[in-house]
Design a protein around this motif. Sequence first.
Motif, mmCIF file in Angstrom:
data_model
loop_
_atom_site.group_PDB
_atom_site.id
_atom_site.type_symbol
_atom_site.label_atom_id
_atom_site.label_comp_id
_atom_site.label_asym_id
_atom_site.label_seq_id
_atom_site.Cartn_x
_atom_site.Cartn_y
_atom_site.Cartn_z
ATOM 1 N N ALA A 193 33.842 5.774 97.493
ATOM 2 C CA ALA A 193 33.935 5.358 98.890
ATOM 3 C C ALA A 193 35.378 5.370 99.371
ATOM 4 O O ALA A 193 35.669 5.755 100.509
ATOM 5 N N GLY A 194 36.287 4.936 98.516
ATOM 6 C CA GLY A 194 37.695 4.945 98.878
ATOM 7 C C GLY A 194 38.193 6.342 99.208
ATOM 8 O O GLY A 194 38.893 6.556 100.208
ATOM 9 N N HIS A 195 37.839 7.310 98.376
ATOM 10 C CA HIS A 195 38.249 8.690 98.640
ATOM 11 C C HIS A 195 37.610 9.209 99.925
ATOM 12 O O HIS A 195 38.238 9.951 100.691
ATOM 13 N N GLU A 196 36.367 8.811 100.178
ATOM 14 C CA GLU A 196 35.678 9.267 101.395
ATOM 15 C C GLU A 196 36.397 8.823 102.660
ATOM 16 O O GLU A 196 36.451 9.565 103.650
ATOM 17 N N VAL A 197 36.953 7.609 102.645
ATOM 18 C CA VAL A 197 37.610 7.093 103.854
ATOM 19 C C VAL A 197 39.110 7.378 103.862
ATOM 20 O O VAL A 197 39.831 6.921 104.748
ATOM 21 N N GLY A 198 39.587 8.113 102.861
ATOM 22 C CA GLY A 198 40.995 8.498 102.834
ATOM 23 C C GLY A 198 41.931 7.450 102.280
ATOM 24 O O GLY A 198 43.151 7.514 102.501
ATOM 25 N N ALA A 199 41.404 6.480 101.539
ATOM 26 C CA ALA A 199 42.246 5.443 100.946
ATOM 27 C C ALA A 199 42.806 5.906 99.608
ATOM 28 O O ALA A 199 42.235 6.778 98.948
ATOM 29 N N ALA A 200 43.919 5.316 99.213
ATOM 30 C CA ALA A 200 44.432 5.504 97.852
ATOM 31 C C ALA A 200 43.670 4.547 96.945
ATOM 32 O O ALA A 200 43.544 3.360 97.255
ATOM 33 N N VAL A 201 43.137 5.054 95.843
ATOM 34 C CA VAL A 201 42.336 4.261 94.914
ATOM 35 C C VAL A 201 43.175 3.965 93.673
ATOM 36 O O VAL A 201 43.551 4.881 92.938
ATOM 37 N N LEU A 202 43.476 2.692 93.479
ATOM 38 C CA LEU A 202 44.346 2.287 92.380
ATOM 39 C C LEU A 202 43.573 1.432 91.387
ATOM 40 O O LEU A 202 42.921 0.458 91.769
ATOM 41 N N ARG A 203 43.668 1.772 90.119
ATOM 42 C CA ARG A 203 42.952 1.045 89.071
ATOM 43 C C ARG A 203 43.943 0.209 88.252
ATOM 44 O O ARG A 203 44.866 0.729 87.665
ATOM 45 N N GLU A 204 43.773 -1.107 88.279
ATOM 46 C CA GLU A 204 44.620 -2.012 87.504
ATOM 47 C C GLU A 204 44.390 -1.791 86.009
ATOM 48 O O GLU A 204 43.257 -1.651 85.553
ATOM 49 N N ALA A 205 45.490 -1.781 85.254
ATOM 50 C CA ALA A 205 45.418 -1.679 83.792
ATOM 51 C C ALA A 205 46.071 -2.925 83.200
ATOM 52 O O ALA A 205 47.271 -2.915 82.885
ATOM 53 N N PRO A 206 45.324 -4.022 83.047
ATOM 54 C CA PRO A 206 45.932 -5.265 82.569
ATOM 55 C C PRO A 206 46.333 -5.225 81.101
ATOM 56 O O PRO A 206 47.046 -6.112 80.629
ATOM 57 N N ASN A 207 45.860 -4.199 80.384
ATOM 58 C CA ASN A 207 46.259 -3.998 78.984
ATOM 59 C C ASN A 207 46.628 -2.544 78.780
ATOM 60 O O ASN A 207 46.482 -1.719 79.673
ATOM 61 N N THR A 208 47.082 -2.230 77.595
ATOM 62 C CA THR A 208 47.356 -0.838 77.264
ATOM 63 C C THR A 208 46.061 -0.035 77.296
ATOM 64 O O THR A 208 44.960 -0.592 77.377
ATOM 65 N N HIS A 209 46.186 1.281 77.225
ATOM 66 C CA HIS A 209 45.010 2.150 77.201
ATOM 67 C C HIS A 209 44.044 1.625 76.142
ATOM 68 O O HIS A 209 44.427 1.297 75.019
ATOM 69 N N THR A 210 42.774 1.529 76.497
ATOM 70 C CA THR A 210 41.788 0.854 75.663
ATOM 71 C C THR A 210 41.702 1.450 74.257
ATOM 72 O O THR A 210 41.613 0.716 73.268
ATOM 73 N N ALA A 211 41.744 2.773 74.148
ATOM 74 C CA ALA A 211 41.668 3.395 72.822
ATOM 75 C C ALA A 211 42.878 2.994 71.974
ATOM 76 O O ALA A 211 42.759 2.744 70.770
ATOM 77 N N HIS A 212 44.049 2.927 72.603
ATOM 78 C CA HIS A 212 45.255 2.496 71.894
ATOM 79 C C HIS A 212 45.113 1.053 71.436
ATOM 80 O O HIS A 212 45.428 0.721 70.279
ATOM 81 N N ALA A 213 44.636 0.182 72.318
ATOM 82 C CA ALA A 213 44.476 -1.232 71.969
ATOM 83 C C ALA A 213 43.532 -1.394 70.788
ATOM 84 O O ALA A 213 43.806 -2.146 69.845
ATOM 85 N N TRP A 214 42.414 -0.694 70.827
ATOM 86 C CA TRP A 214 41.450 -0.794 69.733
ATOM 87 C C TRP A 214 42.060 -0.326 68.412
ATOM 88 O O TRP A 214 41.835 -0.929 67.367
#
Length: 390
Positions: free
Chosen positions: A104-125
Motif C-alpha cells: 500500500a505504501g508503494h501504491e501511494v508513493g510513500a517511502a517504506v522503511l523497515r525498522e531493524a531493532p537487531n542485527t540481520h536475523t540469520a546473523h543473530a541466530w
Amino acid sequence: MRVVFSFPHVLGAPGIGWTAWNQVEGLTRAGHEVHVVAAGLARPVEAASVALTLSVAGRRIPHRAVGRDRAFVWHDRRAARRVRAVRPDIVHLWPLGAGAAATAGHEVGAAVLREAPNTHTAHAWEVVAAEVARLGLHDRVRTAHTANAEHLRMEQAEWDAATAILAPSEPVAASFRAAGFADDRILRHRYGYRPSSRRVRPRTGDRPLRAVYVGLGEPRKGLHHALAAWKASTASRGGELTVVGRMLPGYADLLRDDLGLPGVRTVGFSEDVSSVLAASDVLLLPTLEEGSALVTYEAQGAGCIPLVSTAAGADLEDGVHGFVHTPGDVDALRWHLDRLQIDPALRTWMSASCLEHAPALTWDVAAARLAEVYAEACGRDTVDEHEFAA
C-alpha cells in the motif's frame, strides 16, 4: 511529514514496545503527523490518530488467542487500509507481517522503511547458536533468537518490500551489508533515553567499584563473560556486582556458582533501572549480538560508565564515555574493571564525560535524526529488487 507507524505488538510495553513508543512521542513533539496502527497500547500516546488492531471494546486480545501468524496478517491488512486512507510520506514498519502495508505504501508513493531493532536475523541466530553450543546448553536453553525458518521467511519478505532498512547502530548496518544489502538501502538512525528527574553527579571517592548488569540472563547477552571478568578483577575484592533481569533457567543453573560469589547479588526484573544505574559506577554489557541496547544510553544519562562489547551498538567514544571490547574478550573487560578500580580520578572523569554526552542521547535528538532519515528516504524510488542479493 505525514507518517503511518505500524507496530504489530503492544506499543509502550517493555522492550521494543518502549522503543517504538518513544519514537512516536518524539516525532509528534517535533511536529510531525504520526498515525499509529498498533496491536495494543501499554501507555497513552500522543499521535494524530491511533488504530488498535487487537483490541475489542477497550480490551486487548492476546496474539496467541487468534494465533500469532493470523494476528500479524490481520494487523498488516488494517495497517494497509490506514496507509491508503492517510496517503503518508513515510510508512514506518516494525516486524513482523508487513507485506500488505508495504504494498500500500508503494501504491501511494510513500517511502517504506523497515525498522531493524537487531542485527540481520540469520546473523543473530548464527551468533547465538554458536555460543549456546560452546556453553553446552543446546538442549537446555531456547530464546527468541533460536532459528525458525518460517520466521526468517517472513522477515526476508519484509526487507525485500522495503525502500530501506532502518539500522540503529553500526553492528546492525554491517550485518545487513554482509547479507548482501546495498549501502543505499541501509539508513542509519539511533535510539535514545528519557532523562530522569533525579539529580546525578560524577562518581567520586576512593572506594570499591559498584558494577551492574542489566538485561535478560541469557547466553546472547554475555552475562557469563561479565561474571568471569568480575571474578578475575581486583574490583571483585570488596566491590559489588548487581545482576538485574530475569534469568533463563538452564542458563541460571550454569552460572549458579558465579552468581553466588561474595559481592554478587541478583535482583530479578526491575522497572526502575534508572535507580540501579544511578547507584552504580559501571555498567557491564559484554553482549554477543544486539541492535542498540537502550541501557547503554540510560547508563550515560545516570553517569554510570558503560563497559560494553562492540556488539552492544552503544553511542559512545571508547576511552571517554566508556570502554569497548571485542565480544568474548574477558581479559579486556577485566582490565577495564581494574583500571577504574585502581584509578578513582579516571572513574570520576569518565563519569563526568558520560553526563556531558547525555543531552545528545535523548529521544528528542533521536527523533530529529529519524526525521532526517525520513527526508532522505522520501527522495528515493520504490525498491529495485535487483539492487541487492535476496
